[in-house]
Scaffold this motif. Sequence first.
Motif, short mmCIF file in Angstrom:
data_model
loop_
_atom_site.label_atom_id
_atom_site.label_comp_id
_atom_site.label_asym_id
_atom_site.label_seq_id
_atom_site.Cartn_x
_atom_site.Cartn_y
_atom_site.Cartn_z
N ARG A 73 117.08 6.23 35.03
CA ARG A 73 115.94 6.39 35.93
C ARG A 73 115.04 7.56 35.55
NH1 ARG A 73 116.35 4.29 41.29
NH2 ARG A 73 115.58 6.29 42.03
N ASN A 76 111.82 6.16 33.20
CA ASN A 76 110.53 5.68 33.71
C ASN A 76 110.06 6.57 34.86
OD1 ASN A 76 112.31 4.85 35.66
ND2 ASN A 76 111.40 2.84 35.94
N MET A 78 111.42 7.34 37.51
CA MET A 78 111.69 6.83 38.85
C MET A 78 112.38 7.88 39.71
SD MET A 78 111.10 4.35 40.79
CE MET A 78 110.62 2.94 39.81
N THR A 104 101.96 6.01 36.44
CA THR A 104 101.90 4.55 36.57
C THR A 104 101.84 3.90 35.19
OG1 THR A 104 99.50 4.61 36.80
CG2 THR A 104 100.77 4.62 38.83
N ARG A 107 105.35 3.76 33.82
CA ARG A 107 106.18 2.72 34.46
C ARG A 107 105.73 1.33 34.06
NH1 ARG A 107 106.23 5.83 40.06
NH2 ARG A 107 107.73 7.45 39.52
N ARG A 108 104.46 1.18 33.73
CA ARG A 108 104.02 -0.13 33.26
C ARG A 108 104.59 -0.40 31.86
NH1 ARG A 108 101.55 -3.12 30.51
NH2 ARG A 108 100.70 -1.52 29.15
N MET A 112 111.57 -1.87 34.79
CA MET A 112 112.91 -1.63 35.31
C MET A 112 113.40 -2.81 36.16
SD MET A 112 114.27 1.74 37.24
CE MET A 112 115.80 2.36 36.56
N PHE A 114 116.66 -3.68 38.78
CA PHE A 114 117.59 -2.89 39.57
C PHE A 114 118.93 -3.60 39.76
CE2 PHE A 114 113.35 -1.57 40.42
CZ PHE A 114 113.42 -0.21 40.56
N LYS A 116 120.60 -4.35 42.51
CA LYS A 116 120.54 -5.42 43.50
C LYS A 116 119.18 -6.09 43.34
CE LYS A 116 120.97 -5.63 48.39
NZ LYS A 116 119.72 -5.04 48.86
N SER A 117 119.17 -7.41 43.28
CA SER A 117 117.88 -8.07 43.12
C SER A 117 117.02 -7.73 44.33
CB SER A 117 118.07 -9.58 42.98
OG SER A 117 118.62 -10.10 44.18
N ASN A 118 115.76 -7.42 44.05
CA ASN A 118 114.90 -6.98 45.14
C ASN A 118 113.54 -7.67 45.10
OD1 ASN A 118 114.21 -5.71 42.80
ND2 ASN A 118 114.13 -3.65 43.62
N GLY A 131 102.61 -7.54 39.68
CA GLY A 131 102.39 -6.50 38.67
C GLY A 131 101.10 -6.72 37.89
N ARG A 182 109.47 -10.74 36.79
CA ARG A 182 108.45 -9.87 37.38
C ARG A 182 108.22 -8.63 36.51
NH1 ARG A 182 110.11 -7.78 43.17
NH2 ARG A 182 111.51 -6.48 41.94
N ALA A 183 109.34 -8.08 36.00
CA ALA A 183 109.21 -6.90 35.14
C ALA A 183 108.56 -7.27 33.81
CB ALA A 183 110.58 -6.27 34.91
N VAL A 186 104.29 -7.79 33.12
CA VAL A 186 103.32 -6.77 32.72
C VAL A 186 103.55 -6.34 31.26
CG1 VAL A 186 102.87 -5.91 35.03
CG2 VAL A 186 104.74 -4.93 33.72
N ASP B 207 114.67 -0.02 47.69
CA ASP B 207 114.51 -0.78 46.45
C ASP B 207 113.21 -1.60 46.43
OD1 ASP B 207 115.12 -2.99 48.00
OD2 ASP B 207 117.11 -3.30 47.13
N GLN B 208 112.66 -1.87 47.62
CA GLN B 208 111.36 -2.56 47.66
C GLN B 208 110.26 -1.62 47.14
OE1 GLN B 208 110.19 -5.76 48.96
NE2 GLN B 208 112.30 -6.29 48.53
N LEU B 213 106.86 0.39 42.46
CA LEU B 213 106.53 1.54 41.61
C LEU B 213 106.88 1.26 40.16
CD1 LEU B 213 107.78 4.48 43.87
CD2 LEU B 213 105.42 3.79 43.46
N ALA B 214 108.02 0.56 39.95
CA ALA B 214 108.47 0.29 38.59
C ALA B 214 107.52 -0.63 37.84
CB ALA B 214 109.88 -0.31 38.60
N LEU B 215 106.66 -1.32 38.58
CA LEU B 215 105.67 -2.20 37.91
C LEU B 215 104.39 -1.44 37.60
CD1 LEU B 215 106.15 -5.34 40.13
CD2 LEU B 215 106.73 -5.16 37.71
N GLY B 216 104.36 -0.16 37.95
CA GLY B 216 103.15 0.63 37.69
C GLY B 216 102.25 0.71 38.91
#
Lengths: 273, 325
Positions: A73, A76, A78, A104, A107-108, A112, A114, A116-118, A131, A182-183, A186, B207-208, B213-216
């Motif tokens: 973590r 990026n 985080m 930002t 992180r783009r 990342m 995680f 647990k799927s979120n 994204g 989703r990750a 981008v 985590d939401q 944030l992790a997507l920028g």
Amino acid sequence: MAIQPPHVEDTSAMPAGGINAPQTSVIPKLRTRDLNFYYGSFQALHNIGIDIASRKITAFIGPSGCGKSTFLRTMNRMNETVRGTRYDGQILLDGEDIRKMDVTGVRRRVGMVFQKSNPFPKTIFENVAYGLRINGAKKATIAETVQRSLERAALWTEIKDKLHKPASALSGGQQQRLCIARALAVEPEVLLLDEPCSALDPVATLKIEELLFQIKETTTIVIVTHNMQQAARLADHTGFFLMGKLIEFNDTRAIFQNPKKKETEDYVTGRFG
Amino acid sequence: MAATTSTVLDRAPEPRARGFWRRLRAGEEIAYLIALSAATLVLLIVGLLVYQLWISSTLSIHAFGFSFLTGSTWDPNAGQFGALPFIYGTCVTSALALLIAVPLGVGASIFLAELAPPNASNVMTFLIELLAAVPSVIYGLLGIFVLVPLIHTYLAPFLTATFGFLPLFQGTFYGVSFLSAGIILSIMVAPFIISVSREVLYAVPTDQREAALALGATKWEATWDIVIPNARTGIMGSIFLALARALGETMAVTMVIGNTPAISASLYSPGYSIAAVIANEFTEATGNLYLSSLIFLGLVLFGLTIVINAVARILILVTQQKGAA
């Protein structure tokens, strides 16, 4: 104690009698130097120095609380969202200090996934498109990119008829692949995965491992896992963390078959108490 | 075969043996009955309330029927009772209160939950929750002695100058008015929105936020696009709570609304609300029809609260974001 990585660009920086590592000329995608990380007064990482090879899978293993997720973590930035944390040392992405870059933007470029799927409380399509939207993608290209990302995450054929259904309707394994899609949407240069399969059954796990193999053609992958078999199956390079220190980092085969350090050997052979 | 059957037969009575009495001894049935009776009691009270309101207002219901709702004359001496000015006043002041309190309250809760340092947030939330504990008569005094002069000196001239072309801000501001009542109500209901919404925002999983944030995403994008939709239902709930309080608030409104049963488009005009008229006139209600009409007003307020809540709930369902779980 900067452990020299399997791949280094300037061998001059390598200490004499460094860890036995294959000499190739691949330029590291990510490297850290003297990285110390603190939660308040607790030091969670000690002098981590590592080079992470481009377009390879790098795995970090170690017991719970050893700092492997914390380390992931930091890459990026985080951890900066967690109050009371700080770090010193350097984290370089393509040779550039990520601390000096726009957060930002970092992180783009460094995505990342995680533990647990979120998925967001949106439709499957909107989850992947989010994204793209915030990064200013052109409207016309979004649908196409969403499809490509879902294909790369090996999810497209399963869900192409229910793109506009809520993401929460998917199974656990599908949700995690959706998060990977989703990750990927981008187009990050690096994908960090924090124990992505720990909540999944073996079949779903296998699917994710297969797709990581596909993705590594274009993307540098760093995965934290507490499943040693997974590291052995997946990773090109493996690092072993213990008590906030990177004990050993080498080719995966060497880590599992011929570890240099006693701690590593104890852990990978299951003698770790 | 026979053996199998007998086994089945042997086993069959077992659940019944572990039945009512055994579970009763285990406390399970008792807990169930206590909870059930508590729930039933609440329903019973609501039912009795409606029944009593209905019975006590029959005289007025028979005399005026549906025209009670549409009549705008309230003349106890002439025996003429129409509820429209009060319904209007209640709706206008509540709408005005929400119009001010919702952006204010939701904005403040976002600040407290997402942006402020936790210690500062806790202190501020404590102070805001204190506001909810202030008796409404104090708010009324605050309205008369502080708010009304302020509106008179600063806000009303500004509104007239800026939006004077709207019928809402025409006429002369004397002090007691829909505007004063709406503003004092908004101050009273905002703490409900702030304190409940803050808790709801806190409950959105970290985590939401991290996924966005992790997507920028920037902090604001993550909050606005992801955290708030996650908390949407709860924030709506806090607004309902505020609305219920605004509709029923009596004392503070009575002190600043002007107590004039008139319908006027201008927010500067004095008006009246249902709760205010009941409180003001109950003690001096002479004659059965007068008393019955006041109780009928209470029934109308009850109905109004239910209708507005139902409409708001339907609105939520209709506009519910596609894909929300």
